[in-house]
Design a protein around this motif. Structure first.
Motif, short mmCIF file in Angstrom:
data_model
loop_
_atom_site.label_atom_id
_atom_site.label_comp_id
_atom_site.label_asym_id
_atom_site.label_seq_id
_atom_site.Cartn_x
_atom_site.Cartn_y
_atom_site.Cartn_z
N GLU A 30 33.53 26.87 -13.72
CA GLU A 30 32.64 26.60 -12.59
C GLU A 30 33.41 25.95 -11.44
N LEU A 31 34.33 25.05 -11.79
CA LEU A 31 35.13 24.38 -10.76
C LEU A 31 35.99 25.40 -10.01
N ALA A 32 36.45 26.43 -10.72
CA ALA A 32 37.28 27.46 -10.09
C ALA A 32 36.55 28.11 -8.92
N LYS A 33 35.25 28.29 -9.06
CA LYS A 33 34.45 28.88 -7.96
C LYS A 33 34.46 27.95 -6.75
N GLU A 34 34.35 26.66 -7.02
CA GLU A 34 34.36 25.67 -5.93
C GLU A 34 35.73 25.62 -5.26
N LEU A 35 36.78 25.74 -6.07
CA LEU A 35 38.14 25.71 -5.53
C LEU A 35 38.39 26.86 -4.55
N GLU A 36 37.70 27.99 -4.77
CA GLU A 36 37.87 29.14 -3.88
C GLU A 36 37.33 28.87 -2.48
N THR A 37 36.46 27.87 -2.34
CA THR A 37 35.87 27.57 -1.03
C THR A 37 36.73 26.62 -0.21
N VAL A 38 37.82 26.14 -0.79
CA VAL A 38 38.65 25.13 -0.13
C VAL A 38 39.93 25.77 0.41
N THR A 39 40.30 25.38 1.63
CA THR A 39 41.56 25.83 2.21
C THR A 39 42.68 24.91 1.73
N LEU A 40 43.67 25.49 1.07
CA LEU A 40 44.84 24.74 0.64
C LEU A 40 45.98 24.96 1.64
N HIS A 41 46.79 23.94 1.84
CA HIS A 41 47.86 23.99 2.83
C HIS A 41 49.22 23.95 2.14
N PRO A 42 50.25 24.54 2.76
CA PRO A 42 51.59 24.40 2.21
C PRO A 42 51.93 22.93 2.02
N LEU A 43 52.56 22.61 0.91
CA LEU A 43 52.86 21.21 0.59
C LEU A 43 53.96 20.66 1.50
N ASP A 44 53.78 19.43 1.95
CA ASP A 44 54.84 18.73 2.70
C ASP A 44 55.93 18.24 1.75
N ILE A 45 55.47 17.81 0.57
CA ILE A 45 56.37 17.34 -0.49
C ILE A 45 55.81 17.85 -1.82
N PRO A 46 56.59 17.87 -2.89
CA PRO A 46 56.07 18.34 -4.17
C PRO A 46 55.13 17.32 -4.82
N TYR A 47 54.32 17.81 -5.76
CA TYR A 47 53.60 16.92 -6.67
C TYR A 47 53.86 17.40 -8.08
N VAL A 48 53.62 16.54 -9.06
CA VAL A 48 53.81 16.90 -10.47
C VAL A 48 52.44 17.08 -11.10
N THR A 49 52.25 18.21 -11.76
CA THR A 49 50.94 18.52 -12.34
C THR A 49 50.79 17.99 -13.76
N ASN A 50 49.59 17.54 -14.08
CA ASN A 50 49.26 17.07 -15.44
C ASN A 50 49.41 18.16 -16.49
N VAL A 51 49.12 19.41 -16.09
CA VAL A 51 49.00 20.50 -17.06
C VAL A 51 50.34 20.81 -17.72
N THR A 52 51.41 20.87 -16.93
CA THR A 52 52.73 21.23 -17.47
C THR A 52 53.76 20.11 -17.36
N ALA A 53 53.43 19.03 -16.63
CA ALA A 53 54.38 17.94 -16.35
C ALA A 53 55.58 18.45 -15.55
N GLU A 54 55.33 19.48 -14.74
CA GLU A 54 56.41 20.05 -13.92
C GLU A 54 56.11 19.88 -12.44
N LYS A 55 57.15 19.93 -11.64
CA LYS A 55 57.03 19.80 -10.19
C LYS A 55 56.39 21.06 -9.61
N VAL A 56 55.44 20.86 -8.70
CA VAL A 56 54.79 21.97 -7.99
C VAL A 56 55.25 21.96 -6.54
N GLU A 57 55.82 23.06 -6.09
CA GLU A 57 56.23 23.19 -4.70
C GLU A 57 55.48 24.31 -3.98
N ASP A 58 54.83 25.18 -4.75
CA ASP A 58 54.08 26.30 -4.20
C ASP A 58 52.58 26.03 -4.36
#
Length: 311
Positions: free
Chosen positions: A211-239
């Motif tokens: 259900e959250l995925a549907k809500e996420l589709e309504t949001v505009t995401l922007h190119p990252l200024d800096i990376p963040y690390v995700t909880n799911v994989t513990a890896e750096k996200v740059e894209d």
């Protein structure tokens, strides 16, 4: 060369009065609280600043905590504090993404309001629970959970890898209670049921993620200024292109906080600034690594202290 991370706490860090001094002293912070309240149709000032029962209800907690953390972040950035990378524990990942430039503040607040409602309502009250397990290695806990049989088999999993010696398990209440007894028998120092309203970060919450995925589709995401690390994989996200899928999975996946912090340290991060009420993440970091510096921004005076230390 020194690298700085902004890190954000998850649900449980909230407390009445959080952010009130920022609201009083900063036009930037005031605008975030006021606009968030207007966007959600909530009295955000009353929710965050006054003693009330709603603040500890998941459907309100999440929006209140993210609003507070982002208001504090904007003030810290105005003072000249700049991160090289961000991360947030569970709910805190939304603050981390916004702070990294990937999402507008108000969209982050709107998303976590929806996320909180979905997480609270997907599993009927009493059917799911969580338990903090102290003093046992993660691999041993995983082994005990894999050996669960009968009705409990597959109905309890790891929710949070917080730090060495503190792991949280999640699932159907009866299975979590049975696992707690097995873990104590296997040598855990403590296995303590948590006062939460659902089995967070459990496969039971896959429908909430959908259900959250549907809500996420309504949001505009922007190119990252800096990376963040995700909880799911513990890896750096740059894209930023992978963020919707990761946030969808995050609701029902384990929070790999300990692994995330270890990954950041390997990246050369040696300064961590915890932004938000309390010092939960600083406490975890003491057990993850003693070789890094951790600062907290929880009240107005902290901003100046940290700025003077780091600039």
């Amino acid at each position: 060369m020194s690298k700085t991370a902004f890190i954000y706490p998850g649900q449980g860090a909230q407390k009445a009065g959080m952010g009130a001094d920022f609201y009083e002293r900063s036009e930037t912070a005031r605008a975030i609280f006021d606009q968030a309240g207007e966007k959600l149709g909530l009295d955000m000032k009353a929710l965050c600043f006054e003693e009330n029962e709603k603040l500890d209800l998941t459907e309100y907690t999440q929006a209140a905590l993210v609003t507070t953390c982002l208001a504090m972040t904007r003030v810290a950035k105005e003072r000249g504090l700049k991160p090289d990378i961000t991360a947030g524990l569970s709910l805190g990942e939304y603050s981390a993404i916004a702070a990294a430039g990937g999402m507008d503040d108000l969209d982050a607040v709107r998303l976590v309001r929806k996320r909180g409602i979905l997480m609270q309502n997907t599993v009927p009250a009493g059917e799911g629970g969580m338990c903090a397990v102290m003093g046992m290695e993660a691999s041993k806990i995983e082994e005990v959970l894999e050996e669960m049989d009968g009705e409990e088999a597959g109905n309890v999993t790891v929710a949070n890898y917080n730090c060495p010696g503190q792991i949280v398990i999640t699932g159907k209440t009866s299975a979590v209670e049975a696992a707690a007894e097995r873990l104590k028998a296997a040598g855990a120092k403590r296995a303590m049921m948590l006062n939460v309203s659902g089995p967070f970060h459990s496969p039971l919450l896959v429908p909430a993620g959908e259900e959250l995925a549907k809500e996420l589709e309504t949001v505009t995401l922007h190119p990252l200024d800096i990376p963040y690390v995700t909880n799911v994989t513990a890896e750096k996200v740059e894209d930023i292109g992978v963020t919707r899928e990761l946030l969808t999975k995050q609701v029902s996946s384990p929070v790999r906080w300990m692994q995330s912090m270890e990954a950041m340290i390997r990246e050369g991060v040696d300064i961590f600034v915890e932004i938000g009420p309390g010092k939960t993440l600083a406490g975890f970091m003491k057990k993850i690594s003693r070789d890094v510096k951790v600062y907290n921004i929880a009240v107005w005076e902290d901003v100046e202290k940290v700025a003077q230390e780091l600039q």
